[in-house]
Design a protein around this motif. Structure first.
Motif, PDB file in Angstrom:
ATOM      1  N   GLY A 364      39.727  25.560  40.415  1.00 34.35           N
ATOM      2  CA  GLY A 364      38.311  25.754  40.116  1.00 34.35           C
ATOM      3  C   GLY A 364      37.732  27.015  40.718  1.00 34.35           C
ATOM      4  O   GLY A 364      36.544  27.293  40.565  1.00 34.35           O
ATOM      5  N   LEU A 365      38.570  27.784  41.432  1.00 30.15           N
ATOM      6  CA  LEU A 365      38.108  29.068  41.952  1.00 30.15           C
ATOM      7  C   LEU A 365      37.834  30.029  40.799  1.00 30.15           C
ATOM      8  O   LEU A 365      38.421  29.908  39.724  1.00 30.15           O
ATOM      9  N   SER A 366      36.966  30.984  41.041  1.00 27.35           N
ATOM     10  CA  SER A 366      36.748  32.016  40.032  1.00 27.35           C
ATOM     11  C   SER A 366      37.994  32.890  39.941  1.00 27.35           C
ATOM     12  O   SER A 366      38.853  32.868  40.833  1.00 27.35           O
ATOM     13  N   LEU A 367      38.100  33.674  38.873  1.00 29.59           N
ATOM     14  CA  LEU A 367      39.261  34.538  38.712  1.00 29.59           C
ATOM     15  C   LEU A 367      39.310  35.574  39.829  1.00 29.59           C
ATOM     16  O   LEU A 367      40.389  35.915  40.333  1.00 29.59           O
ATOM     17  N   ILE A 368      38.160  36.073  40.256  1.00 29.27           N
ATOM     18  CA  ILE A 368      38.119  37.044  41.347  1.00 29.27           C
ATOM     19  C   ILE A 368      38.596  36.403  42.645  1.00 29.27           C
ATOM     20  O   ILE A 368      39.395  36.982  43.390  1.00 29.27           O
TER      21      ILE A 368
END
Length: 734
Positions: A364-368
């Motif tokens: 669920g982390l952002s791609l960055i």
């Protein structure tokens, strides 16, 4: 380590064989692989890829190879990622509109490229503005990964932006490795070096070439004698410089020329001019230098159009695959050709997006955020450029873990603050021979064993410090009567903000130390504080974002545009008039402090818009200025040339921000207003004299020489001034 082929990067045969065989296996067709259960969920990650038109066909094949390997690595997994690439010629006429579109398109998840620093800068600015306009919408915060945008100012300006990532170190590392190569190959005690490089038509700090900016500094660090710096603005100037290089001096054959082409046409023009000279009867007895070329020399167009005259010797470096990965051999076997400059970094950028997207889907982390995690992993070690290693990485990412990854270009160990792979950029040392670029060896910044920190070149400090005798005889001066000061901001325009901020900061220091306004002449164009560009801080000039407003309009005596060189002479020599009411009315019993902050070129200082003032003119003006002692501090590129020019002026000391062969550097980038707020020498100088206004000139110099980054602070004409152990700043600060 060193740069020699047989001593540097000795292959671990077992590791290399494993890597090579694995990559070759990954290149096999799908029918050769075991068929596993198809994945149940596939996340499509759309990636915009911006590349040079000439490179597109070859890099598209590399991209197809990477995508095939990534797909093979995920066979049988219940969750998969798939990259869908959208290629764009970065030189297309509609590139600005395209960059705006992909920045606003929330179905584009990542951007790879552009590959040139100027376009990468434009893309980063465009992306940043869209992110700022949509602070609550995560879909707009997409990563931008450049395989080979290596301009140091570009990387420096965007170092704190977590959406900007760079696969390769900055140009300073390339330049140092190239100079280290030259220094170690030189078998002659005559070790001279010349730079032939393009200079920008404008003075945007972000566009400056690191080769021009840092050449003098690094060459001096390596103990090489600088024969000359030959900047060119166009092909005609380049040809003129080439014609000037051959010499009947036998030492010329030991001279090395670092050549930086700005285009294919420049490289071919140099080759054409050299070939013509070598074939001319008029030059047959002349000696020619050796040419070492930057990575811009490595293009298919240049390779197939160079002459094969055996007397023309070209060597150089370019971004390459890490030798121990075996990727170069696998690439050669798969495509029957050599990789292009930066192609391994491009391959790794694709893999990095795929790995980060897999982690993003599972955590669920952002791609960055996922890119940051992938590039700082430490759960074991895995090769990220071949199928078996990719599969291992995908499996660990699905479990929320991340290994330490070695890609085609080396280990992915990015600086967490600057988002640049500072640690493992690999450069190939090549030589051109009969239509091909032959590999001689490999190098990284670790192999130079010289720079204090290749991880952050802006922390470099000079090691070449001049030493002065402490028993230099004192010079007898008459009693001090009065003190005067001339402050000049010699460059104009919003982008040159820092020169006026330096001058206003110096004005405030002088006022704090007892100078009256009628003893300070301040010259500045006054086009910064109320500039239309100063929308975030109108009416103010600051030397740091949190500092006081230094702008004092009443302190300005003359606008730079209104002053001629004759006026400058009259001001310093006390010749007042209705037009010049405020002048330096000094006598032979008075001290004069001069602070000049501007751009500089070899032989001159900026003197307003499209104007300059020659060193010889300044020398004549100073020679005719009545004074007891005079201290001239110059913050400008190549400023040491002025100190050399004025070596014999009595009672005059010069402190310069750089040697005659190097540029000085800006400091204090402001994200708030988008410009640099000061310069390195000025910042350190003002801090030092504020802490100790009575510091000895020797200690002042030592402090600055050790703390100013990227240029060699110099002190000139000490023998005609006095003992710098005894002389202090008290002569100029009450």
């Amino acid at each position: 380590m060193n740069l020699s082929t047989h001593r540097f990067f000795t292959f671990c045969s077992t590791c290399c064989t494993l890597a090579l065989s694995s990559i070759i296996i990954s290149a096999c067709s799908e029918k050769d692989q075991a068929t596993d259960t198809e994945p149940t969920v596939t996340h499509v990650c759309r990636v915009a890829v911006l590349l040079e038109d000439e490179d597109l066909p070859q890099w598209q094949k590399t991209a197809a190879w990477a995508l095939h390997n990534l797909s093979e690595a995920q066979k049988g997994m219940s969750k998969r990622v798939e990259l869908q690439l959208e290629f764009k010629d970065q030189n297309a006429a509609d590139i600005d509109e395209y960059m705006q579109r992909i920045a606003n398109d929330t179905t584009i998840h990542a951007i790879i490229g552009p590959c040139t620093s100027q376009l990468a800068r434009d893309m980063a600015i465009t992306l940043g503005k869209v992110i700022e306009q949509n602070p609550q919408k995560a879909a707009y915060r997409k990563p931008m990964i450049s395989p080979m945008a290596t301009n140091v100012e570009y990387q420096r300006v965007f170092s704190d932006k977590d959406y900007v990532w760079n696969m390769a170190e900055c140009d300073i590392t390339q330049l140092e490795i190239l100079i280290a190569t030259i220094a170690r190959q030189s078998l002659s005690p005559i070790r001279t070096i010349t730079l032939l490089a393009p200079t920008e038509a404008d003075d945007l700090v972000e566009n400056h070439s690191a080769y021009i900016d840092w050449f003098g500094f690094i060459a001096e660090e390596y103990g090489l004698e600088i024969k000359g710096v030959l900047p060119y603005k166009n092909t005609d100037e380049l040809r003129e410089h080439v014609r000037s290089l051959p010499s009947d001096d036998i030492q010329m054959k030991f001279n090395s020329v670092i050549f930086v082409p700005s285009s294919v046409n420049d490289a071919l023009a140099l080759d054409e001019e050299l070939t013509r000279l070598l074939q001319s009867d008029k030059t047959k007895d002349l000696c020619f230098p050796r040419f070492y070329c930057s990575d811009l020399f490595i293009t298919p167009s240049i390779a197939k159009n160079l002459s094969n005259d055996s007397e023309v010797s070209y060597e150089g470096i370019d971004l390459s695959a890490w030798p121990e990965s075996g990727f170069s051999q696998a690439y050669r076997q798969h495509f029957s050709s050599e990789m292009m400059n930066g192609e391994a970094q491009f391959y790794d950028a694709l893999c990095l997006v795929a790995f980060a997207d897999m982690l993003s889907q599972h955590t669920g982390l952002s791609l960055i955020q996922s890119i940051r995690s992938v590039t700082t992993g430490n759960n074991g070690t895995a090769w990220g450029c071949y199928t078996d290693g990719m599969r291992q990485i995908f499996s660990q990412l699905q479990q929320g873990a991340s290994p330490s990854i070695y890609g085609a270009s080396g280990r992915w160990l990015f600086d967490p603050n600057t988002h640049t792979n500072h640690f493992h950029s690999t450069y190939r040392h090549w030589r051109y021979y009969q239509g091909s670029f032959i590999t001689l060896g490999y190098a990284t910044s670790e192999s130079t064993n010289h720079s204090i920190s290749s991880q952050d070149p802006w922390q470099w400090t000079a090691s070449k410090i001049d030493y002065f005798e402490d028993d230099t005889p004192e010079i007898t001066y008459p009693p001090l009567s009065d003190r005067w000061a001339l402050l000049v901001a010699g460059s104009t325009g919003w982008r040159n903000y820092r020169f006026q901020s330096d001058v206003f900061a110096m004005y405030q220091i002088l006022r704090q130390h007892g100078y009256d306004d009628d003893h300070i002449v301040l010259i500045a164009n006054d086009d910064i504080a109320n500039s239309k560009s100063n929308t975030n801080d109108p009416g103010a000039i600051r030397i740091n974002e949190a500092g006081d407003n230094l702008y004092t309009p009443s302190a300005i005596d003359y606008h730079l545009d209104d002053i001629t060189q004759t006026d400058m002479a009259n001001i310093l020599q006390g010749k007042s008039s209705d037009r010049l009411p405020r002048v330096i009315s000094s006598t032979p019993n008075d001290n004069i402090y001069i602070f000049w902050s501007s751009h500089g070129t070899p032989g001159s200082l900026d003197f307003g818009d499209q104007r300059s003032i020659r060193y010889t003119t300044i020398q004549d003006i100073l020679a005719g200025t009545p004074h007891r002692k005079m201290f001239v501090c110059v913050e400008a590129c190549y400023a040491g040339g002025l100190g050399q020019q004025c070596q014999n002026l009595p009672g005059t000391l010069f402190l310069t921000s750089a040697s005659p062969y190097e540029e000085s550097h800006a400091s204090g980038w402001s994200n708030q207003i988008g410009v640099y707020l000061t310069n390195y020498l000025t910042d350190r100088f003002q801090e030092t004299i504020s802490l100790d206004p009575h510091i000895s000139l020797r200690n002042l110099y030592y402090s600055l020489a050790r703390s100013v980054s990227g240029s060699h602070v110099k002190l000139y004409n000490t023998k005609n001034y006095g003992n710098v152990y005894q002389e202090t700043m008290e002569e100029y600060l009450k």
